[in-house]
Design a protein around this motif. Structure first.
Motif, PDB file in Angstrom:
ATOM      1  N   VAL A   1       0.848  -1.177   0.000  1.00 24.64           N
ATOM      2  CA  VAL A   1       0.000   0.000   0.000  1.00 24.64           C
ATOM      3  C   VAL A   1       0.895   1.242   0.000  1.00 24.64           C
ATOM      4  O   VAL A   1       1.934   1.267   0.652  1.00 24.64           O
ATOM      5  CB  VAL A   1      -0.946  -0.012   1.218  1.00 24.64           C
ATOM      6  N   ARG A  26      -3.633  -1.123  -2.476  1.00 24.03           N
ATOM      7  CA  ARG A  26      -4.288  -2.351  -1.989  1.00 24.03           C
ATOM      8  C   ARG A  26      -5.483  -1.967  -1.147  1.00 24.03           C
ATOM      9  O   ARG A  26      -5.715  -0.809  -0.882  1.00 24.03           O
ATOM     10  CB  ARG A  26      -3.300  -3.198  -1.197  1.00 24.03           C
ATOM     11  N   THR A  27      -6.231  -2.923  -0.712  1.00 18.85           N
ATOM     12  CA  THR A  27      -7.456  -2.666   0.031  1.00 18.85           C
ATOM     13  C   THR A  27      -7.153  -1.956   1.333  1.00 18.85           C
ATOM     14  O   THR A  27      -6.569  -2.522   2.249  1.00 18.85           O
ATOM     15  CB  THR A  27      -8.202  -3.979   0.315  1.00 18.85           C
ATOM     16  N   SER A  30      -7.932  -3.282   4.838  1.00 14.15           N
ATOM     17  CA  SER A  30      -7.165  -4.422   5.336  1.00 14.15           C
ATOM     18  C   SER A  30      -6.070  -4.000   6.302  1.00 14.15           C
ATOM     19  O   SER A  30      -5.433  -4.856   6.931  1.00 14.15           O
ATOM     20  CB  SER A  30      -6.512  -5.187   4.178  1.00 14.15           C
ATOM     21  N   TYR A  31      -5.859  -2.704   6.425  1.00 21.09           N
ATOM     22  CA  TYR A  31      -4.716  -2.202   7.170  1.00 21.09           C
ATOM     23  C   TYR A  31      -5.111  -1.422   8.409  1.00 21.09           C
ATOM     24  O   TYR A  31      -6.035  -0.600   8.390  1.00 21.09           O
ATOM     25  CB  TYR A  31      -3.844  -1.319   6.281  1.00 21.09           C
ATOM     26  N   THR A  99      -0.652  -4.698   9.278  1.00 21.95           N
ATOM     27  CA  THR A  99      -1.830  -5.571   9.273  1.00 21.95           C
ATOM     28  C   THR A  99      -2.215  -6.059  10.666  1.00 21.95           C
ATOM     29  O   THR A  99      -3.183  -6.806  10.816  1.00 21.95           O
ATOM     30  CB  THR A  99      -1.596  -6.794   8.381  1.00 21.95           C
TER      31      THR A  99
END
Length: 121
Positions: A1, A26-27, A30-31, A99
């Motif tokens: 990301v 990136r999504t 998700s972080y 994450t």
């Protein structure tokens, strides 16, 4: 990301700023997102973080009651609202991601470029 912090500037003591951290690549949801800062001559320190869902923001004791963290997963953006700013808040502010959360600088894998906040007395 990839992370891009913005919103820094020069403000008088007692003033407010809102920093933004735009994510891409990136999504975002998700972080876990964190905000950290580094003042001149000092080590980088954790300011606060927010969970993936945004339900559990928390900030360090040094800024509690003045700073709040939020995120908008629909906009892929995290925020740091800073109120009642003090000269000792002067620093380069970084947004960062990982994450699994955490409050140590070493917990963070992905970093934005930093944005300067200067608070004049």
């Amino acid at each position: 990301v990839q992370l891009q912090a913005s919103g820094g500037g020069l403000v008088q003591a007692g003033g407010s700023l809102r920093l933004s951290c735009a994510a891409s690549g990136r999504t975002f949801s998700s972080y876990y997102m964190g905000w950290l800062r580094q003042a001149p001559g000092k080590e980088r320190e954790f300011v606060g973080g927010i969970s993936r869902s945004g339900n559990s923001p928390y900030v360090a004791d040094s800024v509690k009651g003045r700073f709040t963290i939020s995120r908008d997963n629909t906009k892929n953006t995290a925020y740091l609202q800073m109120n009642s700013l003090k000269p000792e808040d002067t620093a380069v502010y970084y947004c960062a991601a990982n994450t699994r959360g955490g409050s140590r600088v070493s917990d963070y894998v992905y970093w934005g470029q930093g944005t300067q906040v200067t608070v004049s007395s």
